[in-house]
Scaffold this motif. Structure first.
Motif, PDB file in Angstrom:
ATOM      1  N   GLU A 191      -0.078   7.725 -21.367  1.00 38.91           N
ATOM      2  CA  GLU A 191       0.586   7.273 -20.145  1.00 38.91           C
ATOM      3  C   GLU A 191      -0.305   7.511 -18.925  1.00 38.91           C
ATOM      4  N   THR A 192      -0.979   8.650 -18.905  1.00 45.59           N
ATOM      5  CA  THR A 192      -1.899   8.941 -17.792  1.00 45.59           C
ATOM      6  C   THR A 192      -3.033   7.927 -17.743  1.00 45.59           C
ATOM      7  N   LEU A 193      -3.551   7.578 -18.927  1.00 41.57           N
ATOM      8  CA  LEU A 193      -4.615   6.575 -18.968  1.00 41.57           C
ATOM      9  C   LEU A 193      -4.120   5.223 -18.464  1.00 41.57           C
ATOM     10  N   ARG A 194      -2.942   4.817 -18.890  1.00 41.34           N
ATOM     11  CA  ARG A 194      -2.401   3.532 -18.438  1.00 41.34           C
ATOM     12  C   ARG A 194      -2.192   3.531 -16.925  1.00 41.34           C
ATOM     13  N   HIS A 195      -1.701   4.645 -16.403  1.00 41.65           N
ATOM     14  CA  HIS A 195      -1.488   4.729 -14.958  1.00 41.65           C
ATOM     15  C   HIS A 195      -2.806   4.635 -14.191  1.00 41.65           C
ATOM     16  N   MET A 196      -3.834   5.310 -14.686  1.00 38.29           N
ATOM     17  CA  MET A 196      -5.135   5.261 -14.015  1.00 38.29           C
ATOM     18  C   MET A 196      -5.728   3.861 -14.072  1.00 38.29           C
ATOM     19  N   GLU A 197      -5.539   3.166 -15.206  1.00 36.08           N
ATOM     20  CA  GLU A 197      -6.021   1.786 -15.301  1.00 36.08           C
ATOM     21  C   GLU A 197      -5.280   0.878 -14.332  1.00 36.08           C
ATOM     22  N   LYS A 198      -3.981   1.098 -14.195  1.00 36.72           N
ATOM     23  CA  LYS A 198      -3.176   0.302 -13.268  1.00 36.72           C
ATOM     24  C   LYS A 198      -3.623   0.532 -11.827  1.00 36.72           C
ATOM     25  N   GLN A 199      -3.860   1.806 -11.485  1.00 38.32           N
ATOM     26  CA  GLN A 199      -4.322   2.111 -10.122  1.00 38.32           C
ATOM     27  C   GLN A 199      -5.684   1.495  -9.854  1.00 38.32           C
ATOM     28  N   ARG A 200      -6.549   1.513 -10.849  1.00 39.44           N
ATOM     29  CA  ARG A 200      -7.880   0.938 -10.671  1.00 39.44           C
ATOM     30  C   ARG A 200      -7.804  -0.572 -10.474  1.00 39.44           C
ATOM     31  N   LYS A 201      -6.926  -1.226 -11.233  1.00 39.94           N
ATOM     32  CA  LYS A 201      -6.767  -2.668 -11.055  1.00 39.94           C
ATOM     33  C   LYS A 201      -6.203  -3.010  -9.681  1.00 39.94           C
ATOM     34  N   ASN A 202      -5.241  -2.199  -9.219  1.00 37.60           N
ATOM     35  CA  ASN A 202      -4.687  -2.429  -7.876  1.00 37.60           C
ATOM     36  C   ASN A 202      -5.749  -2.253  -6.802  1.00 37.60           C
ATOM     37  N   GLN A 203      -6.588  -1.246  -6.978  1.00 35.16           N
ATOM     38  CA  GLN A 203      -7.662  -1.030  -6.005  1.00 35.16           C
ATOM     39  C   GLN A 203      -8.647  -2.197  -6.011  1.00 35.16           C
ATOM     40  N   GLU A 204      -8.937  -2.723  -7.205  1.00 41.09           N
ATOM     41  CA  GLU A 204      -9.852  -3.865  -7.280  1.00 41.09           C
ATOM     42  C   GLU A 204      -9.255  -5.092  -6.596  1.00 41.09           C
ATOM     43  N   LYS A 205      -7.944  -5.303  -6.771  1.00 39.34           N
ATOM     44  CA  LYS A 205      -7.297  -6.437  -6.115  1.00 39.34           C
ATOM     45  C   LYS A 205      -7.334  -6.286  -4.597  1.00 39.34           C
TER      46      LYS A 205
ATOM     47  N   LEU B 212       1.988   9.280  -6.022  1.00 39.48           N
ATOM     48  CA  LEU B 212       2.388  10.671  -5.785  1.00 39.48           C
ATOM     49  C   LEU B 212       3.542  11.078  -6.694  1.00 39.48           C
ATOM     50  N   GLU B 213       4.478  10.163  -6.885  1.00 41.57           N
ATOM     51  CA  GLU B 213       5.609  10.465  -7.754  1.00 41.57           C
ATOM     52  C   GLU B 213       5.155  10.689  -9.193  1.00 41.57           C
ATOM     53  N   PHE B 214       4.181   9.907  -9.639  1.00 41.01           N
ATOM     54  CA  PHE B 214       3.698  10.053 -11.012  1.00 41.01           C
ATOM     55  C   PHE B 214       3.012  11.390 -11.222  1.00 41.01           C
ATOM     56  N   TRP B 215       2.128  11.783 -10.293  1.00 41.09           N
ATOM     57  CA  TRP B 215       1.366  13.015 -10.486  1.00 41.09           C
ATOM     58  C   TRP B 215       2.196  14.262 -10.220  1.00 41.09           C
ATOM     59  N   ASN B 216       3.236  14.140  -9.419  1.00 40.06           N
ATOM     60  CA  ASN B 216       4.098  15.306  -9.149  1.00 40.06           C
ATOM     61  C   ASN B 216       5.207  15.478 -10.183  1.00 40.06           C
ATOM     62  N   LYS B 217       5.401  14.487 -11.033  1.00 41.90           N
ATOM     63  CA  LYS B 217       6.465  14.548 -12.030  1.00 41.90           C
ATOM     64  C   LYS B 217       6.034  15.465 -13.179  1.00 41.90           C
ATOM     65  N   PRO B 218       6.817  16.484 -13.512  1.00 42.00           N
ATOM     66  CA  PRO B 218       6.449  17.376 -14.629  1.00 42.00           C
ATOM     67  C   PRO B 218       6.591  16.661 -15.970  1.00 42.00           C
ATOM     68  N   CYS B 219       5.674  16.965 -16.871  1.00 39.24           N
ATOM     69  CA  CYS B 219       5.719  16.365 -18.206  1.00 39.24           C
ATOM     70  C   CYS B 219       5.046  17.303 -19.193  1.00 39.24           C
ATOM     71  N   LEU B 220       5.339  17.092 -20.471  1.00 38.87           N
ATOM     72  CA  LEU B 220       4.758  17.888 -21.532  1.00 38.87           C
ATOM     73  C   LEU B 220       3.385  17.348 -21.909  1.00 38.87           C
ATOM     74  N   PHE B 221       2.563  18.254 -22.456  1.00 43.26           N
ATOM     75  CA  PHE B 221       1.241  17.838 -22.899  1.00 43.26           C
ATOM     76  C   PHE B 221       1.356  17.280 -24.307  1.00 43.26           C
TER      77      PHE B 221
ATOM     78  N   LYS C 287       0.828  -1.208   0.000  1.00 44.46           N
ATOM     79  CA  LYS C 287       0.000   0.000   0.000  1.00 44.46           C
ATOM     80  C   LYS C 287       0.865   1.261   0.000  1.00 44.46           C
ATOM     81  N   LEU C 288       1.945   1.241   0.820  1.00 39.08           N
ATOM     82  CA  LEU C 288       2.836   2.398   0.863  1.00 39.08           C
ATOM     83  C   LEU C 288       3.550   2.584  -0.470  1.00 39.08           C
ATOM     84  N   ASP C 289       3.995   1.482  -1.066  1.00 37.85           N
ATOM     85  CA  ASP C 289       4.674   1.585  -2.356  1.00 37.85           C
ATOM     86  C   ASP C 289       3.751   2.145  -3.430  1.00 37.85           C
ATOM     87  N   ASN C 290       2.504   1.694  -3.438  1.00 40.18           N
ATOM     88  CA  ASN C 290       1.551   2.184  -4.435  1.00 40.18           C
ATOM     89  C   ASN C 290       1.265   3.668  -4.255  1.00 40.18           C
ATOM     90  N   SER C 291       1.090   4.094  -3.015  1.00 38.23           N
ATOM     91  CA  SER C 291       0.816   5.509  -2.758  1.00 38.23           C
ATOM     92  C   SER C 291       2.008   6.375  -3.129  1.00 38.23           C
TER      93      SER C 291
END
Length: 463
Positions: free
Chosen positions: A260-274, A244-253, A236-240
């Motif tokens: 990449e944002t979509l893939r990350h959100m899908e990954k987080q959703r799958k982790n939450q489901e597990k 935080l590291e993903f959303w705080n990391k600066p990137c270009l639009f 749980k700590l590693d996921n959090s």
């Protein structure tokens, strides 16, 4: 794009897709356009905003299409719209179109009146508006602003000078996009390698070679619970931290960053489901009998009931659902309690007196559907706490006792007429005694054969 997705969004047309004239598929995380030109040939309005579409395709056969909304997507080039003969409005707001010269493909759409390109890289080019106005003479509105005749004349006059400048800006943009694509691809490959390492290593991403540190299979479950909890908390700590590291990391639009944002959100959703599946535990069965053997009152189905306690029997009325099948109801009557299973949920009630289970009956009302359980009482009742038996007295015994106690307390009055001077009123008038009328006894006619018979001629004969 699937057929089920289109049918679900065609409720206004009774889920019929071949005759659809308007279709809204916004915010569906669509990455590619397909099948629409085959299934929905009569479309006039198509909403596809806020998706992840990277290329305009498979819409050229929509001859009747008048309005196409592709805002907030990943489109980098205008293409494949020549077949949309009736296209009058095209919205490409906030995309990644850098090849401004690709708008020349819209010259075949002679009915195109409105075009939106704001929020694209090409909209920041020098002389962007003049180039579009001069290239598309059929346009009336650009980015929500009306095109004046004087503006068109001036743009056509300066077109020969503006076009080379636009070409240079396009080349610079294409070089930047190529570098960004290479960097995004390299980053994606590194992330895949890291994921492979984590999947092959332990739960925290490290390798363990200490054999003595492994738990033996002979240890109890209590010893196994602590590492499981630590592992869960560590994950749980590693996921959090990763989130935080993903959303705080600066990137270009860029289109790659959106994917990449979509893939990350899908990954987080799958982790939450597990995690939620692990937290889900089998619900323990409800306790009906306490440890000391005492029955408990339980109403898990949450239905209304009424209990009537008469002298002879106890009547329980359960407000069972009227249209529920009787096979879903199971009744169990015990001497001190009654249990009813309604669709697998227990209803249990402790009775105020001991009853006879063998003589009890359960029936359902034909009008209300209620379940009525009649439980006759026995001659002894069980009091709460200590099981002291007390004999029940019948109503006849109670009435006899009451009459005996009354007779003991009654005082009889004795009157002696000789001690009083007043006359006896009862003897003043003598009542005529009513004698019942007797029927006359029939006279016995002696027969002539009787020896005592005397025939008197003066007596007339009996008729």
């Amino acid at each position: 794009v699937t057929e089920d997705l289109i049918r679900r969004n065609a409720e206004h047309n009774d889920c019929v897709i071949f005759s659809l004239e308007e279709l809204s598929l916004h915010q569906q995380e669509i990455e590619r356009l397909e099948h629409i030109d085959k299934w929905c040939r009569d479309l006039k309005i198509l909403y596809l905003q806020n998706n992840l579409i990277g290329k305009i395709e498979n819409v050229s056969k929509l001859k009747k299409l008048e309005y196409l909304n592709l805002a907030l997507n990943n489109i980098e080039k205008i293409e494949n719209l020549e077949g949309c003969e009736e296209l009058a409005k095209l919205d490409l707001t906030v995309n990644f179109i850098g090849e401004l010269s690709s708008i020349k493909t819209l010259q075949h759409n002679i009915h195109l009146k409105e075009l939106f390109l704001m929020g694209n890289p090409c909209a920041s080019f020098d002389h962007y508006r003049e180039f579009v106005v001069a290239t598309l003479p059929q346009l009336k509105w650009l980015d929500g602003k009306e095109i004046e005749p004087s503006e068109r004349i001036k743009a056509l006059q300066d077109y020969s000078v503006i076009e080379p400048q636009i070409r240079e800006q396009e080349k610079d943009h294409c070089l930047k996009r190529a570098k960004l694509k290479e960097e995004a691809q390299r980053k994606h490959q590194e992330e895949d390698k890291n994921e492979d390492k984590r999947s092959n290593a332990g739960f925290d991403g490290r390798w363990y070679t200490d054999i003595n540190a492994t738990l033996s299979s002979l240890e109890s479950k209590d010893h196994l619970q602590a590492p499981d909890i630590e592992e869960h908390n560590t994950k749980k700590l590693d996921n959090s931290e990763d989130d935080l590291e993903f959303w705080n990391k600066p990137c270009l639009f860029t289109p790659e960053s959106r994917l990449e944002t979509l893939r990350h959100m899908e990954k987080q959703r799958k982790n939450q489901e597990k995690l939620s599946e692990k937290k889900k535990k089998v619900k323990p069965p409800r306790t009906l009998i306490a440890e000391d053997g005492k029955a408990l009152n339980v109403n898990e189905p949450k239905i209304d009931f009424s209990l009537k306690d008469n002298e002879k029997q106890i009547i329980l009325d359960l407000a069972v659902y009227r249209y529920m099948d009787t096979s879903l109801i199971d009744v169990d009557v015990q001497p001190t309690y009654v249990r009813v299973m309604i669709k697998g949920k227990p209803f249990q009630l402790v009775l105020p007196a001991e009853v006879k289970p063998d003589s009890s009956s359960a029936k359902r009302s034909q009008t209300t559907g209620h379940l009525v359980i009649c439980m006759p009482k026995v001659g002894e009742v069980i009091t709460g706490g200590q099981r002291a038996f007390k004999s029940m007295k019948t109503t006849s015994d109670r009435s006899r006792e009451q009459t005996n106690t009354r007779s003991k307390h009654m005082e009889k009055l004795e009157v002696d007429p000789s001690k009083h001077s007043f006359p006896d009123v009862t003897n003043i008038v003598q009542e005529k005694k009513h004698t019942p009328r007797r029927r006359p006894e029939p006279k016995i006619i002696p027969s002539e054969e009787d020896p005592t018979f005397e025939d008197n001629p003066e007596v007339p004969p009996l008729i």
